[in-house]
Design an enzyme around this catalytic site. Structure first.
Site, short mmCIF file in Angstrom:
data_model
loop_
_atom_site.label_atom_id
_atom_site.label_comp_id
_atom_site.label_asym_id
_atom_site.label_seq_id
_atom_site.Cartn_x
_atom_site.Cartn_y
_atom_site.Cartn_z
N CYS A 105 0.82 -1.22 0.00
CA CYS A 105 0.00 0.00 0.00
C CYS A 105 0.86 1.27 0.00
O CYS A 105 1.45 1.59 -1.02
CB CYS A 105 -1.00 -0.06 1.15
SG CYS A 105 -2.51 0.82 0.78
N HIS A 118 -3.74 -5.28 0.64
CA HIS A 118 -3.23 -5.66 1.98
C HIS A 118 -3.24 -7.17 2.13
O HIS A 118 -4.18 -7.75 2.68
CB HIS A 118 -4.05 -4.99 3.08
CG HIS A 118 -3.73 -3.56 3.22
ND1 HIS A 118 -2.81 -3.09 4.11
CD2 HIS A 118 -4.19 -2.48 2.52
CE1 HIS A 118 -2.72 -1.78 3.99
NE2 HIS A 118 -3.54 -1.38 3.02
N GLU A 162 -1.51 -8.91 4.13
CA GLU A 162 -1.28 -9.33 5.52
C GLU A 162 -2.59 -9.64 6.25
O GLU A 162 -2.60 -10.29 7.28
CB GLU A 162 -0.50 -8.25 6.27
CG GLU A 162 -1.30 -7.07 6.78
CD GLU A 162 -1.71 -6.06 5.69
OE1 GLU A 162 -1.32 -6.24 4.51
OE2 GLU A 162 -2.42 -5.09 6.04
N1 LIG Z 1 -2.38 6.59 2.74
C1 LIG Z 1 -2.19 5.94 1.46
C2 LIG Z 1 -1.88 4.46 1.68
C3 LIG Z 1 -3.06 3.72 2.25
C4 LIG Z 1 -2.67 2.63 3.23
O1 LIG Z 1 -1.52 2.21 3.31
N2 LIG Z 1 -3.65 2.21 4.02
C5 LIG Z 1 -3.38 1.35 5.15
C6 LIG Z 1 -4.50 1.41 6.17
C7 LIG Z 1 -4.04 0.96 7.53
C8 LIG Z 1 -3.29 -0.38 7.47
O2 LIG Z 1 -3.91 -1.42 7.14
O3 LIG Z 1 -2.07 -0.39 7.74
C9 LIG Z 1 -3.41 6.06 0.55
O4 LIG Z 1 -4.49 6.44 1.06
O5 LIG Z 1 -3.29 5.73 -0.63
#
Ligand SMILES: N[C@@H](CCC(=O)NCCCC(=O)O)C(=O)O
Length: 243
Positions: free
Chosen positions: A99, A207, A209
């Site tokens: 991400c 994600h 994970e």
């Molecule tokens: N802020 C960026 C990346 C989005 C992101 O990494 N979300 C993760 C949410 C929390 C987690 O699961 O760690 C965007 O909005 O593109």
């Protein structure tokens, strides 16, 4: 911030996926480590994992200006991540990015980001609904088409899979030396790797994970990363013992 104090933290789901799916032992690098002082950390590891985050990269890192949104930023994370990525690419350390991590690798390689994907003509909204329970937020949200022959296609054993989607930003221009490995139905690049085969580097916008043990595709991605780390460790040992 937790109460009046700033904290540095990492989501437990990432640590569990690294230990239980990749079978590696994570070491958390404090964001306070200045960019010029990361070498002693990287001398001790066999791979780098970049987590997601609700914060966004500061746009000046990719030549853009801050909009008038009340985005959350994290300059300490920016300075640490961008320095670690540069050094990991130079050292050919295995690199697995999720991400925000994907966005950081793209920017280090000279790429740019869309700051509000949902405002771009032709793109849909890739954000999660924060009013929903977590299981809903991290549920499969859309399909991605996988590049044949990519590590992703190998992990999925097919060329199209459903993934979760929790991001408001995304790839605009893909960085130099990167090859796209997954596309959403609206054309957004959702994953990439290095165009040369000399280093494990997988970056995904979703994600994997999340409840990794329950999703064979997500599990295979972490297993690939763990295998790459062990190979790097074996090569390091062989090189250190060779005359
Ligand atoms: N802020 C960026 C990346 C989005 C992101 O990494 N979300 C993760 C949410 C929390 C987690 O699961 O760690 C965007 O909005 O593109």
């Amino acid at each position: 911030m937790i109460g009046p104090h700033p904290f540095q933290s990492v989501g437990e789901k990432y640590l569990r996926a690294l230990r239980e799916a990749a079978d590696v032992e994570p070491l958390i690098v404090p964001g306070l480590v200045p960019a010029g002082e990361i070498d002693p950390w990287l001398d001790r590891v066999d791979g780098v994992f970049l987590t997601g985050s609700h914060s966004n990269l500061e746009p000046h890192h990719y030549g853009a200006s801050k909009g008038d949104d009340d985005f959350l930023f994290d300059p300490l994370r920016d300075q640490l991540s961008l320095a670690v990525i540069r050094a990991a690419l130079q050292r050919r350390l295995p690199l697995f990015a999720v991400c925000r991590g994907l966005q950081e690798v793209n920017v280090v390689c000279g790429g740019t980001l869309l700051q509000r994907v949902h405002e771009q003509p032709g793109h849909f909204d890739h954000r999660e609904d924060l009013n929903q329970p977590l299981d809903q937020q991290y549920a499969p949200a859309h399909k991605v088409r996988l590049r044949p022959g990519s590590l992703l296609a190998l992990a999925a054993a097919k060329e199209e899979v459903e993934v979760n989607s929790l991001h408001g930003q995304g790839i605009d221009r893909l960085g130099d030396g990167l090859q796209a490995d997954a596309w959403a139905e609206d054309g957004l690049i959702e994953a990439f790797s290095l165009a040369h085969a000399g280093q494990y580097c997988v970056a995904v916008q979703w994600h994997p994970e999340w409840k990794v043990a329950e999703n064979p595709f997500y599990l295979a991605l972490f297993e690939q990363f763990g295998a790459a780390c062990r190979q790097f460790a074996a090569n390091r040992l062989a090189n250190s013992s060779s005359p």
